[in-house]
Design a protein around this motif. Structure first.
Motif, PDB file in Angstrom:
ATOM      1  N   LYS A 134     -58.899  50.201-103.448  1.00 58.02           N
ATOM      2  CA  LYS A 134     -57.950  50.230-104.561  1.00 58.02           C
ATOM      3  C   LYS A 134     -58.053  48.968-105.415  1.00 58.02           C
ATOM      4  N   LYS A 135     -58.433  47.880-104.777  1.00 60.78           N
ATOM      5  CA  LYS A 135     -58.568  46.614-105.498  1.00 60.78           C
ATOM      6  C   LYS A 135     -59.901  46.517-106.236  1.00 60.78           C
ATOM      7  N   ASN A 136     -60.895  47.305-105.785  1.00 60.92           N
ATOM      8  CA  ASN A 136     -62.238  47.242-106.372  1.00 60.92           C
ATOM      9  C   ASN A 136     -62.530  48.573-107.060  1.00 60.92           C
ATOM     10  N   ASN A 137     -62.361  48.618-108.367  1.00 63.50           N
ATOM     11  CA  ASN A 137     -62.516  49.874-109.107  1.00 63.50           C
ATOM     12  C   ASN A 137     -63.936  50.416-109.051  1.00 63.50           C
ATOM     13  N   ALA A 138     -64.909  49.538-109.115  1.00 67.37           N
ATOM     14  CA  ALA A 138     -66.306  49.992-109.108  1.00 67.37           C
ATOM     15  C   ALA A 138     -66.636  50.688-107.791  1.00 67.37           C
ATOM     16  N   THR A 139     -66.194  50.101-106.714  1.00 66.15           N
ATOM     17  CA  THR A 139     -66.441  50.704-105.399  1.00 66.15           C
ATOM     18  C   THR A 139     -65.688  52.014-105.262  1.00 66.15           C
ATOM     19  N   LYS A 140     -64.464  52.043-105.812  1.00 66.50           N
ATOM     20  CA  LYS A 140     -63.661  53.263-105.743  1.00 66.50           C
ATOM     21  C   LYS A 140     -64.326  54.396-106.501  1.00 66.50           C
ATOM     22  N   ILE A 141     -64.841  54.110-107.698  1.00 67.61           N
ATOM     23  CA  ILE A 141     -65.512  55.141-108.495  1.00 67.61           C
ATOM     24  C   ILE A 141     -66.757  55.660-107.775  1.00 67.61           C
ATOM     25  N   LYS A 142     -67.535  54.754-107.197  1.00 65.07           N
ATOM     26  CA  LYS A 142     -68.739  55.161-106.476  1.00 65.07           C
ATOM     27  C   LYS A 142     -68.380  56.038-105.289  1.00 65.07           C
ATOM     28  N   SER A 143     -67.288  55.702-104.628  1.00 66.78           N
ATOM     29  CA  SER A 143     -66.854  56.487-103.479  1.00 66.78           C
ATOM     30  C   SER A 143     -66.465  57.885-103.899  1.00 66.78           C
ATOM     31  N   LEU A 144     -65.779  58.018-105.048  1.00 67.22           N
ATOM     32  CA  LEU A 144     -65.385  59.342-105.533  1.00 67.22           C
ATOM     33  C   LEU A 144     -66.593  60.165-105.961  1.00 67.22           C
ATOM     34  N   ILE A 145     -67.555  59.505-106.591  1.00 67.31           N
ATOM     35  CA  ILE A 145     -68.764  60.213-107.036  1.00 67.31           C
ATOM     36  C   ILE A 145     -69.550  60.750-105.843  1.00 67.31           C
ATOM     37  N   ASP A 146     -69.690  59.913-104.831  1.00 74.10           N
ATOM     38  CA  ASP A 146     -70.473  60.323-103.661  1.00 74.10           C
ATOM     39  C   ASP A 146     -69.712  61.270-102.746  1.00 74.10           C
ATOM     40  N   GLU A 147     -68.440  61.545-103.064  1.00 77.48           N
ATOM     41  CA  GLU A 147     -67.610  62.471-102.286  1.00 77.48           C
ATOM     42  C   GLU A 147     -67.606  62.141-100.793  1.00 77.48           C
ATOM     43  N   GLY A 148     -67.336  60.909-100.509  1.00 70.86           N
ATOM     44  CA  GLY A 148     -67.197  60.506 -99.118  1.00 70.86           C
ATOM     45  C   GLY A 148     -68.472  60.004 -98.481  1.00 70.86           C
ATOM     46  N   LYS A 149     -69.602  60.187 -99.132  1.00 71.30           N
ATOM     47  CA  LYS A 149     -70.862  59.725 -98.548  1.00 71.30           C
ATOM     48  C   LYS A 149     -70.903  58.205 -98.433  1.00 71.30           C
ATOM     49  N   TYR A 150     -70.278  57.531 -99.382  1.00 70.44           N
ATOM     50  CA  TYR A 150     -70.270  56.074 -99.353  1.00 70.44           C
ATOM     51  C   TYR A 150     -69.507  55.570 -98.124  1.00 70.44           C
ATOM     52  N   ASP A 151     -68.365  56.202 -97.852  1.00 74.69           N
ATOM     53  CA  ASP A 151     -67.582  55.813 -96.677  1.00 74.69           C
ATOM     54  C   ASP A 151     -68.344  56.092 -95.385  1.00 74.69           C
ATOM     55  N   LEU A 152     -69.054  57.239 -95.376  1.00 74.32           N
ATOM     56  CA  LEU A 152     -69.823  57.580 -94.181  1.00 74.32           C
ATOM     57  C   LEU A 152     -70.945  56.571 -93.950  1.00 74.32           C
ATOM     58  N   GLN A 153     -71.586  56.147 -95.035  1.00 73.99           N
ATOM     59  CA  GLN A 153     -72.630  55.135 -94.907  1.00 73.99           C
ATOM     60  C   GLN A 153     -72.064  53.821 -94.371  1.00 73.99           C
ATOM     61  N   TYR A 154     -70.868  53.478 -94.849  1.00 76.03           N
ATOM     62  CA  TYR A 154     -70.253  52.229 -94.393  1.00 76.03           C
ATOM     63  C   TYR A 154     -69.909  52.304 -92.901  1.00 76.03           C
ATOM     64  N   GLU A 155     -69.383  53.436 -92.456  1.00 77.59           N
ATOM     65  CA  GLU A 155     -69.005  53.574 -91.055  1.00 77.59           C
ATOM     66  C   GLU A 155     -70.217  53.596 -90.134  1.00 77.59           C
ATOM     67  N   ASN A 156     -71.389  53.928 -90.684  1.00 80.09           N
ATOM     68  CA  ASN A 156     -72.621  53.874 -89.891  1.00 80.09           C
ATOM     69  C   ASN A 156     -73.299  52.509 -89.952  1.00 80.09           C
TER      70      ASN A 156
ATOM     71  N   GLU B 264     -57.253  52.644 -88.208  1.00 84.03           N
ATOM     72  CA  GLU B 264     -56.714  51.411 -88.793  1.00 84.03           C
ATOM     73  C   GLU B 264     -57.736  50.776 -89.735  1.00 84.03           C
ATOM     74  N   LEU B 265     -58.994  50.749 -89.325  1.00 83.89           N
ATOM     75  CA  LEU B 265     -60.043  50.178 -90.175  1.00 83.89           C
ATOM     76  C   LEU B 265     -60.246  51.015 -91.435  1.00 83.89           C
ATOM     77  N   ARG B 266     -60.130  52.333 -91.320  1.00 77.27           N
ATOM     78  CA  ARG B 266     -60.260  53.198 -92.493  1.00 77.27           C
ATOM     79  C   ARG B 266     -59.127  52.945 -93.476  1.00 77.27           C
ATOM     80  N   ALA B 267     -57.901  52.769 -92.940  1.00 78.39           N
ATOM     81  CA  ALA B 267     -56.754  52.494 -93.810  1.00 78.39           C
ATOM     82  C   ALA B 267     -56.932  51.160 -94.533  1.00 78.39           C
ATOM     83  N   GLU B 268     -57.415  50.178 -93.819  1.00 78.37           N
ATOM     84  CA  GLU B 268     -57.671  48.874 -94.441  1.00 78.37           C
ATOM     85  C   GLU B 268     -58.762  48.994 -95.503  1.00 78.37           C
ATOM     86  N   ARG B 269     -59.744  49.849 -95.230  1.00 74.56           N
ATOM     87  CA  ARG B 269     -60.838  50.061 -96.183  1.00 74.56           C
ATOM     88  C   ARG B 269     -60.320  50.669 -97.479  1.00 74.56           C
ATOM     89  N   LYS B 270     -59.386  51.609 -97.382  1.00 77.28           N
ATOM     90  CA  LYS B 270     -58.826  52.245 -98.567  1.00 77.28           C
ATOM     91  C   LYS B 270     -58.066  51.246 -99.432  1.00 77.28           C
TER      92      LYS B 270
END
Length: 246
Positions: A118-140, A108-114
Protein backbone atom coordinates in the motif's frame (compact mmCIF):
# COMPACT_ATOMS: atom_id res chain seq x y z
CA UNK A 1 52.15 -50.38 -14.03
CA UNK A 2 49.69 -52.54 -12.16
CA UNK A 3 51.24 -51.60 -8.82
CA UNK A 4 50.86 -47.91 -9.68
CA UNK A 5 47.19 -48.37 -10.54
CA UNK A 6 46.56 -50.20 -7.27
CA UNK A 7 48.29 -47.41 -5.37
CA UNK A 8 46.19 -44.77 -7.11
CA UNK A 9 43.00 -46.70 -6.34
CA UNK A 10 43.95 -46.88 -2.67
CA UNK A 11 44.65 -43.15 -2.58
CA UNK A 12 41.35 -42.42 -4.27
CA UNK A 13 39.45 -44.61 -1.83
CA UNK A 14 41.19 -42.94 1.08
CA UNK A 15 40.39 -39.50 -0.31
CA UNK A 16 36.73 -40.40 -0.86
CA UNK A 17 36.57 -41.82 2.68
CA UNK A 18 37.95 -38.57 4.05
CA UNK A 19 35.45 -36.54 2.03
CA UNK A 20 32.67 -38.81 3.26
CA UNK A 21 33.73 -38.36 6.85
CA UNK A 22 33.82 -34.58 6.43
CA UNK A 23 30.31 -34.70 5.00
CA UNK A 24 29.14 -36.81 7.94
CA UNK A 25 30.69 -34.44 10.46
CA UNK A 26 29.16 -31.42 8.74
CA UNK A 27 25.74 -33.06 8.85
CA UNK A 28 26.12 -33.76 12.57
CA UNK A 29 27.06 -30.13 13.18
CA UNK A 30 24.09 -28.94 11.11
CA UNK A 31 21.64 -31.09 13.09
CA UNK A 32 23.00 -29.96 16.45
CA UNK A 33 22.74 -26.30 15.38
CA UNK A 34 19.07 -26.63 14.40
CA UNK A 35 16.24 -24.92 16.26
CA UNK A 36 15.20 -27.58 18.76
CA UNK A 37 11.44 -26.94 18.57
CA UNK A 38 11.16 -27.39 14.78
CA UNK A 39 11.61 -31.01 13.62
CA UNK A 40 11.43 -29.94 9.96
CA UNK A 41 14.75 -28.16 10.45
CA UNK A 42 16.41 -31.28 11.86
CA UNK A 43 15.46 -33.22 8.75
CA UNK A 44 16.22 -30.24 6.48
CA UNK A 45 12.75 -30.35 4.94
CA UNK A 46 10.31 -27.64 3.80
CA UNK A 47 7.26 -27.08 6.01
CA UNK A 48 4.85 -28.65 3.51
CA UNK A 49 6.69 -31.99 3.23
CA UNK A 50 4.57 -35.13 3.19
CA UNK A 51 4.97 -38.04 5.58
CA UNK A 52 6.59 -40.15 2.84
CA UNK A 53 9.14 -37.40 2.27
CA UNK A 54 9.81 -37.33 6.02
CA UNK A 55 10.52 -41.07 6.05
CA UNK A 56 12.81 -40.92 2.99
CA UNK A 57 14.75 -37.96 4.34
CA UNK A 58 15.18 -39.62 7.72
CA UNK A 59 16.63 -42.75 6.12
CA UNK A 60 19.01 -40.66 4.04
CA UNK A 61 20.33 -38.58 6.97
CA UNK A 62 20.44 -41.51 9.39
CA UNK A 63 22.93 -43.28 7.10
CA UNK A 64 25.23 -40.26 7.38
CA UNK A 65 25.12 -39.68 11.14
CA UNK A 66 24.62 -43.17 12.51
CA UNK A 67 27.11 -43.64 15.39
CA UNK A 68 28.37 -46.89 13.86
CA UNK A 69 29.34 -45.11 10.64
CA UNK A 70 30.23 -41.62 11.80
CA UNK A 71 33.29 -40.82 13.92
CA UNK A 72 31.97 -37.49 15.17
CA UNK A 73 31.91 -37.48 19.01
CA UNK A 74 28.31 -36.17 19.00
CA UNK A 75 26.99 -38.48 16.28
CA UNK A 76 24.82 -40.32 18.80
CA UNK A 77 23.20 -37.06 19.92
CA UNK A 78 22.52 -36.01 16.31
CA UNK A 79 21.09 -39.43 15.46
CA UNK A 80 18.75 -39.20 18.45
CA UNK A 81 17.63 -35.71 17.36
CA UNK A 82 16.58 -36.80 13.86
CA UNK A 83 14.87 -39.90 15.26
CA UNK A 84 12.83 -37.64 17.58
CA UNK A 85 12.09 -35.30 14.67
CA UNK A 86 10.70 -38.14 12.55
CA UNK A 87 8.61 -39.35 15.49
CA UNK A 88 7.05 -35.90 15.92
CA UNK A 89 6.34 -35.40 12.22
CA UNK A 90 4.69 -38.82 11.90
CA UNK A 91 2.43 -38.04 14.87
CA UNK A 92 -0.78 -36.56 13.34
CA UNK A 93 -1.59 -34.43 16.38
CA UNK A 94 1.91 -33.00 16.69
CA UNK A 95 2.15 -32.45 12.95
CA UNK A 96 -1.19 -30.60 12.86
CA UNK A 97 0.01 -28.34 15.67
CA UNK A 98 3.21 -27.48 13.78
CA UNK A 99 1.42 -26.92 10.46
CA UNK A 100 -1.06 -24.62 12.21
CA UNK A 101 1.80 -22.52 13.59
CA UNK A 102 3.46 -22.41 10.16
CA UNK A 103 0.25 -21.22 8.50
CA UNK A 104 -0.30 -18.52 11.13
CA UNK A 105 3.26 -17.29 10.64
CA UNK A 106 2.84 -17.21 6.86
CA UNK A 107 -0.47 -15.33 7.12
CA UNK A 108 1.15 -12.74 9.38
CA UNK A 109 3.95 -12.20 6.85
CA UNK A 110 1.40 -11.90 4.02
CA UNK A 111 -0.53 -9.27 5.99
CA UNK A 112 2.66 -7.32 6.61
CA UNK A 113 3.46 -7.63 2.90
CA UNK A 114 0.12 -6.08 1.94
CA UNK A 115 0.78 -3.12 4.21
CA UNK A 116 4.10 -2.59 2.48
CA UNK A 117 2.43 -2.75 -0.95
CA UNK A 118 0.00 0.00 0.00
CA UNK A 119 2.94 2.30 0.65
CA UNK A 120 4.64 1.40 -2.66
CA UNK A 121 2.36 2.20 -5.59
CA UNK A 122 4.68 0.81 -8.25
CA UNK A 123 4.89 -2.55 -6.53
CA UNK A 124 1.14 -2.54 -5.95
CA UNK A 125 0.41 -1.91 -9.64
CA UNK A 126 2.81 -4.67 -10.71
CA UNK A 127 1.16 -7.05 -8.28
CA UNK A 128 -2.29 -6.29 -9.72
CA UNK A 129 -1.06 -6.70 -13.29
CA UNK A 130 0.54 -10.05 -12.58
CA UNK A 131 -2.64 -11.19 -10.78
CA UNK A 132 -0.86 -12.62 -7.80
CA UNK A 133 2.16 -13.98 -9.64
CA UNK A 134 4.38 -11.34 -8.08
CA UNK A 135 3.34 -12.41 -4.58
CA UNK A 136 3.89 -16.05 -5.47
CA UNK A 137 7.38 -15.27 -6.73
CA UNK A 138 8.14 -13.42 -3.51
CA UNK A 139 6.94 -16.31 -1.33
CA UNK A 140 9.22 -18.65 -3.28
CA UNK A 141 12.18 -16.35 -2.75
CA UNK A 142 14.91 -17.10 -0.26
CA UNK A 143 14.18 -13.82 1.55
CA UNK A 144 10.59 -14.85 2.32
CA UNK A 145 11.64 -18.37 3.33
CA UNK A 146 14.14 -16.99 5.84
CA UNK A 147 11.57 -14.57 7.28
CA UNK A 148 9.02 -17.37 7.49
CA UNK A 149 11.53 -19.62 9.20
CA UNK A 150 12.40 -16.93 11.74
CA UNK A 151 8.76 -16.10 12.43
CA UNK A 152 8.02 -19.78 13.02
CA UNK A 153 10.89 -19.92 15.49
CA UNK A 154 9.50 -16.95 17.38
CA UNK A 155 6.00 -18.43 17.52
CA UNK A 156 7.15 -21.88 18.59
CA UNK A 157 9.36 -20.32 21.27
CA UNK A 158 6.42 -18.32 22.63
CA UNK A 159 4.13 -21.36 22.60
CA UNK A 160 6.75 -23.47 24.35
CA UNK A 161 7.21 -20.78 27.02
CA UNK A 162 3.46 -20.69 27.62
CA UNK A 163 3.35 -24.47 27.79
CA UNK A 164 6.13 -24.54 30.39
CA UNK A 165 4.47 -21.81 32.46
CA UNK A 166 1.19 -23.72 32.37
CA UNK A 167 3.00 -26.92 33.32
CA UNK A 168 4.66 -25.11 36.22
CA UNK A 169 1.32 -23.74 37.43
CA UNK A 170 -0.28 -27.16 37.18
CA UNK A 171 2.63 -28.64 39.11
CA UNK A 172 2.30 -25.96 41.80
CA UNK A 173 -1.45 -26.55 42.04
CA UNK A 174 -0.94 -30.30 42.27
CA UNK A 175 1.63 -29.71 45.01
CA UNK A 176 -0.81 -27.52 46.93
CA UNK A 177 -3.61 -30.07 46.61
CA UNK A 178 -1.25 -32.83 47.70
CA UNK A 179 -0.23 -30.80 50.74
CA UNK A 180 -3.88 -30.16 51.63
CA UNK A 181 -4.63 -33.86 51.32
CA UNK A 182 -1.69 -34.75 53.56
CA UNK A 183 -2.79 -32.20 56.18
CA UNK A 184 -6.36 -33.55 56.05
CA UNK A 185 -5.13 -37.13 56.42
CA UNK A 186 -2.92 -36.10 59.35
CA UNK A 187 -5.84 -34.33 61.03
CA UNK A 188 -8.10 -37.38 60.72
CA UNK A 189 -5.26 -39.59 61.91
CA UNK A 190 -4.85 -37.51 65.07
CA UNK A 191 -8.60 -37.54 65.58
CA UNK A 192 -8.76 -41.34 65.28
CA UNK A 193 -5.82 -41.71 67.66
CA UNK A 194 -7.56 -39.44 70.19
CA UNK A 195 -10.80 -41.43 69.88
CA UNK A 196 -8.90 -44.69 70.25
CA UNK A 197 -7.10 -43.39 73.31
CA UNK A 198 -10.42 -42.24 74.78
CA UNK A 199 -11.91 -45.70 74.30
CA UNK A 200 -8.84 -47.40 75.75
CA UNK A 201 -9.07 -45.32 78.96
CA UNK A 202 -12.82 -45.76 79.32
CA UNK A 203 -12.60 -48.49 81.95
CA UNK A 204 -10.21 -46.41 84.03
CA UNK A 205 -12.57 -43.46 83.90
CA UNK A 206 -15.55 -45.60 84.88
CA UNK A 207 -13.63 -47.15 87.79
CA UNK A 208 -12.50 -43.72 88.98
CA UNK A 209 -16.07 -42.45 88.88
CA UNK A 210 -17.35 -45.43 90.85
CA UNK A 211 -14.66 -44.95 93.47
CA UNK A 212 -15.59 -41.31 93.74
CA UNK A 213 -19.28 -42.10 94.21
CA UNK A 214 -18.44 -44.55 97.01
CA UNK A 215 -15.97 -42.49 99.00
CA UNK A 216 -17.06 -39.00 98.14
CA UNK A 217 -14.83 -36.13 97.34
CA UNK A 218 -11.49 -36.28 99.09
CA UNK A 219 -10.43 -33.34 101.22
CA UNK A 220 -7.63 -31.30 99.95
CA UNK A 221 -4.32 -31.66 101.69
CA UNK A 222 -4.16 -29.36 104.80
CA UNK A 223 -7.89 -28.61 104.74
CA UNK A 224 -9.73 -28.88 108.15
CA UNK A 225 -13.39 -29.77 108.04
CA UNK A 226 -15.78 -28.85 110.92
CA UNK A 227 -17.43 -31.72 112.80
CA UNK A 228 -20.85 -32.83 111.69
CA UNK A 229 -23.70 -31.77 113.97
CA UNK A 230 -26.06 -34.47 115.16
CA UNK A 231 -29.65 -33.48 115.00
CA UNK A 232 -31.00 -36.56 116.78
CA UNK A 233 -29.62 -38.64 119.64
CA UNK A 234 -32.17 -40.81 121.45
CA UNK A 235 -29.71 -41.75 124.17
CA UNK A 236 -28.74 -38.09 124.69
CA UNK A 237 -25.16 -39.19 125.07
CA UNK A 238 -23.87 -35.72 124.45
CA UNK A 239 -24.56 -32.22 125.65
CA UNK A 240 -25.67 -29.84 122.95
CA UNK A 241 -24.15 -26.46 123.19
CA UNK A 242 -26.58 -23.58 123.55
CA UNK A 243 -27.17 -21.56 120.45
CA UNK A 244 -27.19 -17.82 120.73
CA UNK A 245 -30.22 -16.15 119.26
CA UNK A 246 -30.05 -12.64 117.89
Amino acid sequence: MGDADSSNDALLKGFLAEVGEVERSNEVNRILACFKLNPFEHLNLPFNSSMDEVKRQYRKISLLVHPDKCNHPQAKEAFGAIAKAQELLLDPQERDYLVTQFNIARDELRAERKKELKKNNATKIKSLIDEGKYDLQYENSEDFKQKWKQRVREMLTEQEWRRRKMKMRISEEEGRLKKDEEETREMWKRKREAEQQWEETRENRVSSWRDFMKTGKKAKKGEIRPPKLKTEDPNKSYVQRPVKRF
